[in-house]
Design a protein around this motif. Structure first.
Motif, PDB file in Angstrom:
ATOM      1  N   GLN A  42       0.812  -1.204   0.000  1.00  0.00           N
ATOM      2  CA  GLN A  42       0.000   0.000   0.000  1.00  0.00           C
ATOM      3  C   GLN A  42       0.854   1.265   0.000  1.00  0.00           C
ATOM      4  OE1 GLN A  42      -2.676  -1.118  -1.156  1.00  0.00           O
ATOM      5  NE2 GLN A  42      -4.149  -0.350   0.311  1.00  0.00           N
ATOM      6  N   LEU A  45       2.208   1.640  -3.525  1.00  0.00           N
ATOM      7  CA  LEU A  45       1.101   2.034  -4.390  1.00  0.00           C
ATOM      8  C   LEU A  45       0.761   3.513  -4.225  1.00  0.00           C
ATOM      9  CD1 LEU A  45      -1.286   1.316  -6.300  1.00  0.00           C
ATOM     10  CD2 LEU A  45      -2.575   0.730  -4.249  1.00  0.00           C
ATOM     11  N   LEU A  46       0.677   3.961  -3.004  1.00  0.00           N
ATOM     12  CA  LEU A  46       0.311   5.344  -2.732  1.00  0.00           C
ATOM     13  C   LEU A  46       1.331   6.316  -3.327  1.00  0.00           C
ATOM     14  CD1 LEU A  46      -1.584   7.370  -1.388  1.00  0.00           C
ATOM     15  CD2 LEU A  46      -0.225   7.114   0.688  1.00  0.00           C
ATOM     16  N   SER A  49       1.398   6.144  -7.282  1.00  0.00           N
ATOM     17  CA  SER A  49       0.196   6.761  -7.856  1.00  0.00           C
ATOM     18  C   SER A  49       0.206   8.271  -7.639  1.00  0.00           C
ATOM     19  CB  SER A  49      -1.077   6.125  -7.308  1.00  0.00           C
ATOM     20  OG  SER A  49      -1.147   6.252  -5.923  1.00  0.00           O
ATOM     21  N   VAL A  63      -4.716   8.451 -14.239  1.00  0.00           N
ATOM     22  CA  VAL A  63      -4.190   7.311 -13.501  1.00  0.00           C
ATOM     23  C   VAL A  63      -5.281   6.778 -12.580  1.00  0.00           C
ATOM     24  CG1 VAL A  63      -3.185   8.734 -11.652  1.00  0.00           C
ATOM     25  CG2 VAL A  63      -2.257   6.456 -12.115  1.00  0.00           C
ATOM     26  N   THR A  65      -6.100   3.438  -9.612  1.00  0.00           N
ATOM     27  CA  THR A  65      -5.520   2.397  -8.767  1.00  0.00           C
ATOM     28  C   THR A  65      -6.567   1.322  -8.483  1.00  0.00           C
ATOM     29  OG1 THR A  65      -6.107   3.550  -6.720  1.00  0.00           O
ATOM     30  CG2 THR A  65      -3.926   4.008  -7.658  1.00  0.00           C
ATOM     31  N   SER A  66      -6.086   0.163  -8.094  1.00  0.00           N
ATOM     32  CA  SER A  66      -6.951  -0.955  -7.751  1.00  0.00           C
ATOM     33  C   SER A  66      -7.744  -0.607  -6.485  1.00  0.00           C
ATOM     34  CB  SER A  66      -6.084  -2.188  -7.506  1.00  0.00           C
ATOM     35  OG  SER A  66      -6.873  -3.290  -7.198  1.00  0.00           O
ATOM     36  N   GLN A  88      -7.058  -6.724 -12.137  1.00  0.00           N
ATOM     37  CA  GLN A  88      -7.024  -5.666 -11.123  1.00  0.00           C
ATOM     38  C   GLN A  88      -5.591  -5.158 -10.991  1.00  0.00           C
ATOM     39  OE1 GLN A  88      -9.500  -4.321  -9.271  1.00  0.00           O
ATOM     40  NE2 GLN A  88     -11.041  -5.570 -10.267  1.00  0.00           N
ATOM     41  N   ASP A  90      -2.479  -2.827 -10.121  1.00  0.00           N
ATOM     42  CA  ASP A  90      -2.344  -1.875  -9.025  1.00  0.00           C
ATOM     43  C   ASP A  90      -2.452  -0.445  -9.514  1.00  0.00           C
ATOM     44  OD1 ASP A  90      -1.905  -3.573  -6.671  1.00  0.00           O
ATOM     45  OD2 ASP A  90      -0.241  -4.317  -7.868  1.00  0.00           O
ATOM     46  N   ILE A  91      -1.822  -0.149 -10.665  1.00  0.00           N
ATOM     47  CA  ILE A  91      -1.893   1.186 -11.262  1.00  0.00           C
ATOM     48  C   ILE A  91      -2.118   1.030 -12.763  1.00  0.00           C
ATOM     49  CG2 ILE A  91      -0.635   3.337 -11.740  1.00  0.00           C
ATOM     50  CD1 ILE A  91       0.904   2.877  -9.119  1.00  0.00           C
ATOM     51  N   GLU A 114       2.217  -3.442 -11.705  1.00  0.00           N
ATOM     52  CA  GLU A 114       1.820  -4.497 -10.775  1.00  0.00           C
ATOM     53  C   GLU A 114       2.839  -4.525  -9.644  1.00  0.00           C
ATOM     54  OE1 GLU A 114      -0.879  -6.144 -10.687  1.00  0.00           O
ATOM     55  OE2 GLU A 114      -1.607  -6.452 -12.726  1.00  0.00           O
TER      56      GLU A 114
END
Length: 191
Positions: A42, A45-46, A49, A63, A65-66, A88, A90-91, A114
């Motif tokens: 996470q 991902l944060l 993104s 953009v 995100t999942s 799904q 991730d981005i 991913e």
């Protein structure tokens, strides 16, 4: 509605009938339940993104995100509900907004990221890699939070991914689909 059964090829129409709150992907008609991501996943991902979103602000590309239902058609004439690849990522970076539908996108995005875990590594490196390449995704990133490594695959003129560019946590990545976007990996892996 019952959960998916083995030995049946599932489609996006089936996917829409499954219980909410459960996360699934369908790869070549086979459903895979997804586990909750780790906090490291996470965090990566944060930050990734955030960097993409900051760059894309006031531009035509977007953009996402999942959870985000990416439906990759096997041919241009395929009906959305008949798609057997519901992923799904991730981005996802999308530059053609005409494919945005319901809870995701129907078509081929420009870039996919991913973030791998031990439970998703095989699918991300093999199955999804092949699907994304065949679908014409221009740039595919595989991010490994545990090793703090990013592998970037760019689609070549041959319509195949070339040898990956490999980056570590102190590096900066030049995004090939944009002339002036550089992603700084230091804050991505700073956890």
């Amino acid at each position: 509605m019952p959960l998916p059964k083995e030995n049946k090829k599932y489609t996006y129409a089936d996917y829409l009938t499954w219980p909410e709150g459960e996360r699934y992907e369908i790869i070549d008609g086979v459903p895979y339940m997804q586990a909750a991501p780790t906090w490291q996943h996470q965090a990566v991902l944060l930050e990734l993104s955030r960097q993409f979103a900051n760059y894309l602000r006031n531009k035509t590309c977007m953009v996402f995100t999942s959870p985000f239902d990416l439906r990759l058609p096997e041919d241009n004439n395929q009906n959305d509900d008949d798609v057997t690849n519901v992923l799904q990522p991730d981005i996802v970076v999308v530059c053609d907004g005409s494919g945005l539908r319901k809870t995701g996108y129907y078509g081929t995005p420009e870039l996919i990221v991913e973030i791998v875990s031990s439970s998703s590594m095989r699918r991300d490196r093999l199955e999804k890699f092949n699907i994304y390449e065949k679908s014409g995704v221009k740039e595919y990133w595989i991010v490994e939070p545990e090793g703090k490594i990013v592998s970037v695959f760019a689609l070549q003129d041959s319509k195949r991914y070339g040898r990956p560019e490999i980056y570590a946590d102190e590096d900066k990545v030049k995004v090939t689909i944009f002339d002036d976007l550089i992603i700084d990996l230091k804050p991505v892996f700073d956890y």
